[in-house]
Design a protein around this motif. Structure first.
Motif, PDB file in Angstrom:
ATOM      1  N   LEU A  77       0.826  -1.198   0.000  1.00 14.12           N
ATOM      2  CA  LEU A  77       0.000   0.000   0.000  1.00 14.12           C
ATOM      3  C   LEU A  77       0.866   1.257   0.000  1.00 14.12           C
ATOM      4  CD1 LEU A  77      -2.757   1.385   0.203  1.00 14.12           C
ATOM      5  CD2 LEU A  77      -2.618   1.129   2.695  1.00 14.12           C
ATOM      6  N   LEU A  78       1.929   1.273   0.817  1.00  9.07           N
ATOM      7  CA  LEU A  78       2.825   2.425   0.842  1.00  9.07           C
ATOM      8  C   LEU A  78       3.521   2.600  -0.505  1.00  9.07           C
ATOM      9  CD1 LEU A  78       4.515   2.256   4.379  1.00  9.07           C
ATOM     10  CD2 LEU A  78       2.491   3.520   3.660  1.00  9.07           C
ATOM     11  N   ALA A  79       3.934   1.486  -1.124  1.00  6.48           N
ATOM     12  CA  ALA A  79       4.554   1.566  -2.449  1.00  6.48           C
ATOM     13  C   ALA A  79       3.572   2.122  -3.472  1.00  6.48           C
ATOM     14  CB  ALA A  79       5.053   0.183  -2.878  1.00  6.48           C
ATOM     15  N   MET A  80       2.308   1.709  -3.358  1.00  6.61           N
ATOM     16  CA  MET A  80       1.277   2.210  -4.263  1.00  6.61           C
ATOM     17  C   MET A  80       1.103   3.716  -4.103  1.00  6.61           C
ATOM     18  SD  MET A  80      -2.799   1.374  -4.452  1.00  6.61           S
ATOM     19  CE  MET A  80      -3.143   2.477  -3.075  1.00  6.61           C
ATOM     20  N   MET A  81       1.048   4.188  -2.854  1.00  2.00           N
ATOM     21  CA  MET A  81       0.859   5.623  -2.619  1.00  2.00           C
ATOM     22  C   MET A  81       2.062   6.424  -3.098  1.00  2.00           C
ATOM     23  SD  MET A  81      -2.151   5.676  -1.540  1.00  2.00           S
ATOM     24  CE  MET A  81      -2.365   7.383  -1.012  1.00  2.00           C
ATOM     25  N   SER A  82       3.261   5.858  -2.947  1.00  2.00           N
ATOM     26  CA  SER A  82       4.449   6.523  -3.473  1.00  2.00           C
ATOM     27  C   SER A  82       4.375   6.649  -4.986  1.00  2.00           C
ATOM     28  CB  SER A  82       5.700   5.735  -3.061  1.00  2.00           C
ATOM     29  OG  SER A  82       6.858   6.325  -3.598  1.00  2.00           O
ATOM     30  N   ALA A  83       3.939   5.575  -5.649  1.00  2.00           N
ATOM     31  CA  ALA A  83       3.798   5.604  -7.103  1.00  2.00           C
ATOM     32  C   ALA A  83       2.699   6.569  -7.538  1.00  2.00           C
ATOM     33  CB  ALA A  83       3.503   4.199  -7.631  1.00  2.00           C
ATOM     34  N   VAL A  84       1.595   6.611  -6.786  1.00  2.00           N
ATOM     35  CA  VAL A  84       0.509   7.548  -7.104  1.00  2.00           C
ATOM     36  C   VAL A  84       1.011   8.982  -7.010  1.00  2.00           C
ATOM     37  CG1 VAL A  84      -1.684   8.482  -6.272  1.00  2.00           C
ATOM     38  CG2 VAL A  84      -1.383   6.016  -6.480  1.00  2.00           C
ATOM     39  N   GLY A  85       1.768   9.289  -5.954  1.00  2.00           N
ATOM     40  CA  GLY A  85       2.310  10.637  -5.810  1.00  2.00           C
ATOM     41  C   GLY A  85       3.237  10.996  -6.952  1.00  2.00           C
ATOM     42  N   THR A  86       4.082  10.037  -7.351  1.00  2.00           N
ATOM     43  CA  THR A  86       5.012  10.278  -8.456  1.00  2.00           C
ATOM     44  C   THR A  86       4.263  10.480  -9.770  1.00  2.00           C
ATOM     45  OG1 THR A  86       6.695   8.926  -7.358  1.00  2.00           O
ATOM     46  CG2 THR A  86       6.981   9.331  -9.706  1.00  2.00           C
ATOM     47  N   ALA A  87       3.243   9.663  -9.997  1.00  2.00           N
ATOM     48  CA  ALA A  87       2.484   9.756 -11.246  1.00  2.00           C
ATOM     49  C   ALA A  87       1.594  10.987 -11.283  1.00  2.00           C
ATOM     50  CB  ALA A  87       1.636   8.495 -11.425  1.00  2.00           C
ATOM     51  N   LEU A  88       1.031  11.338 -10.131  1.00  2.00           N
ATOM     52  CA  LEU A  88       0.074  12.442 -10.075  1.00  2.00           C
ATOM     53  C   LEU A  88       0.753  13.803 -10.192  1.00  2.00           C
ATOM     54  CD1 LEU A  88      -2.937  13.097  -9.604  1.00  2.00           C
ATOM     55  CD2 LEU A  88      -2.431  13.177  -7.146  1.00  2.00           C
ATOM     56  N   GLY A  89       2.007  13.895  -9.719  1.00  2.00           N
ATOM     57  CA  GLY A  89       2.694  15.181  -9.666  1.00  2.00           C
ATOM     58  C   GLY A  89       2.717  15.957 -10.970  1.00  2.00           C
ATOM     59  N   PRO A  90       3.263  15.383 -12.063  1.00  2.00           N
ATOM     60  CA  PRO A  90       3.352  16.152 -13.306  1.00  2.00           C
ATOM     61  C   PRO A  90       2.006  16.592 -13.866  1.00  2.00           C
ATOM     62  CG  PRO A  90       4.815  14.258 -13.359  1.00  2.00           C
ATOM     63  CD  PRO A  90       3.956  14.087 -12.153  1.00  2.00           C
ATOM     64  N   SER A  91       1.018  15.682 -13.880  1.00  2.00           N
ATOM     65  CA  SER A  91      -0.286  16.030 -14.455  1.00  2.00           C
ATOM     66  C   SER A  91      -1.028  17.033 -13.576  1.00  2.00           C
ATOM     67  CB  SER A  91      -1.132  14.776 -14.658  1.00  2.00           C
ATOM     68  OG  SER A  91      -1.244  14.044 -13.447  1.00  2.00           O
ATOM     69  N   LEU A  92      -1.050  16.792 -12.261  1.00  2.00           N
ATOM     70  CA  LEU A  92      -1.717  17.730 -11.354  1.00  2.00           C
ATOM     71  C   LEU A  92      -1.019  19.079 -11.367  1.00  2.00           C
ATOM     72  CD1 LEU A  92      -3.802  18.329  -9.138  1.00  2.00           C
ATOM     73  CD2 LEU A  92      -2.178  17.376  -7.472  1.00  2.00           C
ATOM     74  N   GLY A  93       0.310  19.057 -11.370  1.00  2.00           N
ATOM     75  CA  GLY A  93       1.054  20.311 -11.404  1.00  2.00           C
ATOM     76  C   GLY A  93       0.761  21.120 -12.651  1.00  2.00           C
TER      77      GLY A  93
END
Length: 480
Positions: A151-167
């Protein structure tokens, strides 16, 4: 307040999470999401920051570098501090600092104040990264460690993936300040969950209390800062300054080892490295992280030059890997719980090597599918490896060492990232034989990509050899 109490050693049948434990795990997941989002969301804002502050690329690059340096230099020290003073109170302080620093970033009137606020935000992120994994042993049963790590690995990946598009969306709609201010409500929610549900710090007996190793902490921070600067300054060109910084890092390592050998309460017990399984896990983490940077360093240039994709499409294609890793996080954790961490570590490494091997020989004529498919294999396998390796390292760590070992694990990954950004970028540029990679031709870029991923395959095979030789691999899977 509700304080989930988990009894270690319960039977597999009774290894179920209570509602309070689920909320505690949610607060840890949010901490991991925020720290990962803080890393990836700022990169997309560099052009806007350069324009807003009338600054050069080298100057605004410190907005990213200050955050990474703070995490890299302090993550082991804050892990040890959490072991000594109490992980709950330190994690709460880290979330508070991260949230307040996000406000300061969002209202900064000058670039250098923004950089200073980003460094403070990085300190908070270091605390959050170091202590989230350390808390797993206190919030979930041992039989569920793999699932929690997944779950922690998933959230880390979500944060990494979400950053560029959300930014990109926030900058387009609200301006660059929004990419920092968006952390504020998320930070407040995380803080409230942690206050309500994280287990209280256990009181320590007098014999357990130890003095903080200030000398070791300072030496390690200076050594790591010198190394991180050595591999990130110069924009891919290695000069005298880089050599001097590497020499300073080497001297720093020597001084640190001497200081730790004499310290009554060392920051890192050097005897820990006699544990071949721990050393192997940290080495594999650094190697794999170095390789994973190749997808971020090489991918944008390859997609834009070889296929002529616009920036928006490049971002969309690059997000396929992190999204796949995010979706694989929880299933990977269940596989680790069911089949054993060390076996799944090997399987994850085999998958990464296979994906990198395909990328090292795939011609441009294969089209986007020839890039996306093996990249997804690499990132899913990375999610499996990270979950399994983290579980293997943290599963049997004593309570008084969870913080520092978690910090060392995060440090190995961060050092891999900063090394990969430099080394893989240099390999790519050298193989492409282009002085300016942004104007290189299709053939040159394709050659650079294939050579880079051939090197990456070699590094993963070294990691695979370490995994197979690790004594931990041959331990029988323990049951509760």
């Amino acid at each position: 307040m509700v304080r989930p109490v988990i009894v270690e050693g319960v039977s597999a049948a009774s290894a179920r999470l209570t509602p309070a434990s689920r909320w505690a795990l949610a607060s840890l997941s949010m901490s991991m999401l925020l720290s990962s989002l803080g890393t990836s969301i700022a990169n997309v804002g560099l052009p806007a920051l350069a324009q807003a502050f009338d600054a050069s690329f080298q100057q605004v690059q410190w907005v990213v570098l200050a955050y990474l340096l703070a995490i890299t230099t302090l993550i082991v020290s804050v892990g040890r501090l959490g072991d000594m003073t109490g992980r709950r109170r330190l994690l709460l302080a880290g979330i508070c600092l991260f949230t307040v620093a996000s406000v300061l970033c969002g209202v900064a009137p000058t670039l250098w104040l923004l950089i200073a606020a980003r460094a403070a935000q990085g300190v908070g992120a270091a605390v959050m990264m170091a202590l989230t994994m350390a808390f797993i042993g206190e919030t979930v049963p041992k039989e569920k460690t793999g699932s929690a790590m997944g779950l922690l690995a998933m959230m880390s990946a979500v944060g990494t993936a979400l950053g560029p598009s959300l930014g990109g969306l926030l900058i387009a709609g609200l301006g660059w300040r929004a990419i920092f201010l968006v952390n504020v409500p998320l930070g407040i929610v995380t803080l409230l969950l942690a206050l309500r549900y994280l287990p209280a710090d256990r009181p320590k007996a007098r014999t357990e209390k130890a003095r903080f190793d200030h000398v070791g902490t300072l030496l390690l921070a200076m050594t790591l800062a010198a190394y991180a600067l050595a591999v990130t300054t110069g924009r891919g060109k290695f000069g005298l300054l880089n050599v001097a910084l590497l020499a300073a890092a080497a001297v720093g390592i020597w001084l640190f080892v001497r200081a730790e050998g004499r310290a009554h309460a060392p920051l890192i017990r050097l005897a820990m490295f006699r544990d071949r399984a721990l050393t192997a896990g940290l080495a594999m983490s650094a190697l794999v992280s170095t390789v994973m940077m190749a997808t971020l360093v090489v991918g944008p240039f390859y997609l834009s030059r070889a296929f002529g994709l616009e920036a928006a499409m490049v971002g969309l294609v690059l997000s396929a890997g992190p999204v796949a890793a995010a979706l694989a996080g929880v299933p990977a954790g269940r596989l680790v719980d069911g089949l054993g961490a060390h076996r799944m570590t090997v399987i994850g490494l085999v998958g990464i090597a296979a994906g990198c091997g395909v990328l090292s020989v795939a011609p441009v004529s294969f089209g986007l599918a020839g890039y996306i498919a093996p990249t997804i294999v690499v990132t899913i396998s990375y999610a499996l490896f990270q979950t399994a390796n983290n579980t293997a390292i943290m599963l049997d760590v004593g309570t008084d060492q969870r913080g520092v070992v978690s910090g060392m694990l995060n440090l190995s990954r961060n050092l891999g990232f900063v090394t990969g950004a430099s080394v893989m970028g240099a390999v790519f540029a050298l193989a492409a034989s282009a002085s300016d990679i942004t104007t290189a031709g299709v053939v040159a870029v394709a050659t650079g990509m294939r050579v880079t991923f051939a090197v990456a395959t070699g590094l993963i095979l070294i990691g695979l050899a370490i995994a197979i030789a690790s004594p931990a691999l041959h331990k029988p899977k323990t049951s509760a």
